[in-house]
Design an enzyme around this catalytic site. Structure first.
Site, PDB file in Angstrom:
ATOM      1  N   ASP A 128      -2.097  -6.843   8.392  1.00 34.27           N
ATOM      2  CA  ASP A 128      -2.769  -5.627   8.042  1.00 34.27           C
ATOM      3  C   ASP A 128      -4.022  -6.231   7.237  1.00 34.27           C
ATOM      4  OD1 ASP A 128      -3.642  -3.253   7.770  1.00 34.27           O
ATOM      5  OD2 ASP A 128      -2.422  -2.153   6.487  1.00 34.27           O
ATOM      6  N   LYS A 165     -13.640  -0.146   4.756  1.00 27.31           N
ATOM      7  CA  LYS A 165     -14.398  -0.828   3.503  1.00 27.31           C
ATOM      8  C   LYS A 165     -15.458  -1.698   3.777  1.00 27.31           C
ATOM      9  CE  LYS A 165     -10.418   0.810   2.380  1.00 27.31           C
ATOM     10  NZ  LYS A 165      -9.486   1.655   1.541  1.00 27.31           N
ATOM     11  N   TRP A 173       0.938  -0.962  -0.075  1.00 23.65           N
ATOM     12  CA  TRP A 173       0.085  -0.076  -0.006  1.00 23.65           C
ATOM     13  C   TRP A 173       0.709   1.448   0.277  1.00 23.65           C
ATOM     14  CZ3 TRP A 173      -2.028   2.559   4.994  1.00 23.65           C
ATOM     15  CH2 TRP A 173      -3.140   3.622   4.629  1.00 23.65           C
TER      16      TRP A 173
HETATM   17  C1  LMR Z   1      -6.563   3.064  -0.968  1.00 22.91           C
HETATM   18  O1  LMR Z   1      -5.283   2.091  -1.019  1.00 22.91           O
HETATM   19  O2  LMR Z   1      -6.934   3.724  -1.968  1.00 22.91           O
HETATM   20  C2  LMR Z   1      -7.045   3.172   0.206  1.00 22.91           C
HETATM   21  O3  LMR Z   1      -6.537   2.454   1.255  1.00 22.91           O
HETATM   22  C3  LMR Z   1      -7.490   4.335   0.466  1.00 22.91           C
HETATM   23  C4  LMR Z   1      -6.189   5.157   1.221  1.00 22.91           C
HETATM   24  O4  LMR Z   1      -6.188   5.842   2.228  1.00 22.91           O
HETATM   25  O5  LMR Z   1      -5.183   4.793   0.643  1.00 22.91           O
END
Ligand code: LMR
Length: 394
Positions: free
Chosen positions: A209, A244, A128
């Site tokens: 996570d 989510k 992420w």
């Molecule tokens: C994403 O990856 O788009 C979501 O988890 C929102 C975020 O806060 O980045």
């Protein structure tokens, strides 16, 4: 003092919200930030959530502080959703309510730094977009390990284990419980079992996570990684998000569970977690967590919520299939079949950074520079336009 500061670039994910909003083209497509959208392109409040909110507004008698842990009823419910009823009686788990999954990550980082500032946390390449800034800013030492093969669109599992051979006892490994963000490629049950064996042998601490429980295969299936680690290792960190699966994005609801080897150690760790919360934001916001707690503890609302979650999964699968079919028609020479092997909100489309720019500029199609798409942005009405746009840039 402030003249010492320099301009920070906008966040790679959040900047897309404004870019898409400000694009005047009617045919624009938003495949950016990870929020769920229905077949009309809206992000409605879930029906079960709306009902629980009505109940809350009518019945809440006080807004006095609940303390740094947050709502104890919420913590118990969310802990059971993650660890199962059978696990929670052994006193090894400390759970707090957190401001979203990000708040849970930040508190976990703080406690890890207190316990072992030298530990390295291994994160997947890619992960992420905010994992490295969030955990790095907190002061955690980070290293990345191989995860994804962008040519073949598969997990490089052997490469992952090979890279992790450089870890030392006490290091942490950050794993996505399900719906890997950004690739959508999840570890299989066999791979989870192998990783569990690996962390046990090397005395690593798994950090899972789980921001999308219920978005891949189901609540129970999606917690397999947590379950196997909990059974095998003495220490474990789990962060959860209700952004989510309850659609509570802006209300900021999440949880942090830290598992210790035994009850007395868990008690010490719990005191550390609570003191980290007190020194960072004191107490978490209440509204969203009270809503989640009501839904999980009310049989009727829970079954309505589970049905809504199941409808989300079905739509995500259908949109993947539809996009692959349309791409087969518009771009038959390129293989996009990996999209159907991914789960959750995201996957890599399989386009270059230059092609991402063209998609934005020439077609109003918004996705991350890495080529990550949010599958929820696909609808029956835009899929043809989307597939034709992709075909024209590759
Ligand atoms: C994403 O990856 O788009 C979501 O988890 C929102 C975020 O806060 O980045």
């Amino acid at each position: 003092m402030f003249e010492q500061l320099t301009l920070k670039p906008a966040d790679s994910i959040l900047k897309l919200i404004a870019e898409h909003r400000d694009d005047p083209r009617a045919e624009k497509v938003d495949l950016g930030v990870g929020v769920y959208r229905d077949s009309l392109g809206s992000t409605p409040i879930m029906r079960s959530v709306k009902k629980a909110e009505h109940w809350l507004v009518g019945s809440q008698a006080s807004k006095a502080y609940l303390g740094s842990r947050g709502d104890a009823v919420f913590c118990e419910a969310i802990q059971q959703m993650m660890f199962g009823h059978e696990s929670v009686s052994d006193g090894r788990i400390s759970t707090i309510q957190s401001p979203g999954g990000s708040g849970a990550l930040r508190i976990a980082a703080q406690v890890i730094l207190r316990a072992n500032p030298k530990a390295t946390m291994w994160v997947s390449d890619p992960t992420w977009d905010n994992h490295v800034p969030l955990l790095g800013e907190a002061g955690v030492n980070l290293r990345s390990h191989t995860y994804y093969d962008r040519q073949k669109n598969t997990i490089r599992f052997d490469g992952m284990l090979e890279a992790l051979k450089e870890s030392v006892p006490g290091d942490l490994i950050l794993l996505h419980g399900c719906c890997h963000n950004p690739t959508g490629m999840d570890l299989s049950i066999e791979q989870w079992n192998r990783i569990a064996e690996f962390v046990e042998e090397r005395k690593l601490i798994p950090f899972i996570d789980l921001a999308y429980q219920g978005f891949a295969e189901g609540l129970e299936e999606d917690r397999y990684g947590v379950k196997v680690m909990y059974e095998r290792v003495p220490e474990l960190v789990v962060t959860q998000s209700c952004s989510k699966n309850f659609g509570l994005y802006r209300d900021r609801v999440g949880a942090l569970s830290m598992v210790a080897a035994d009850g007395p150690l868990a008690e010490i760790m719990d005191s550390q977690v609570l003191s980290a919360v007190r020194t960072m934001y004191s107490v978490p916001p209440d509204h969203g967590a009270a809503v989640v707690s009501k839904i999980i503890n009310d049989a009727e609302l829970k079954s309505e919520w589970l049905a809504e979650l199941s409808a989300i999964r079905t739509r995500l699968k259908q949109m993947r299939k539809l996009l692959v079919e349309e791409l087969y028609r518009t771009a038959p020479t390129k293989d996009f079949s990996h999209i159907e092997r991914t789960t959750g909100m995201f996957c890599y489309l399989g386009v270059s950074a230059e092609q991402v720019v063209l998609l934005k500029q020439d077609h109003g199609v918004y996705l991350l520079d890495s080529g990550r798409i949010n599958v929820c942005g696909i609808t029956e009405s835009n899929v043809q336009y989307l597939a034709e746009s992709i075909a024209s840039v590759i």
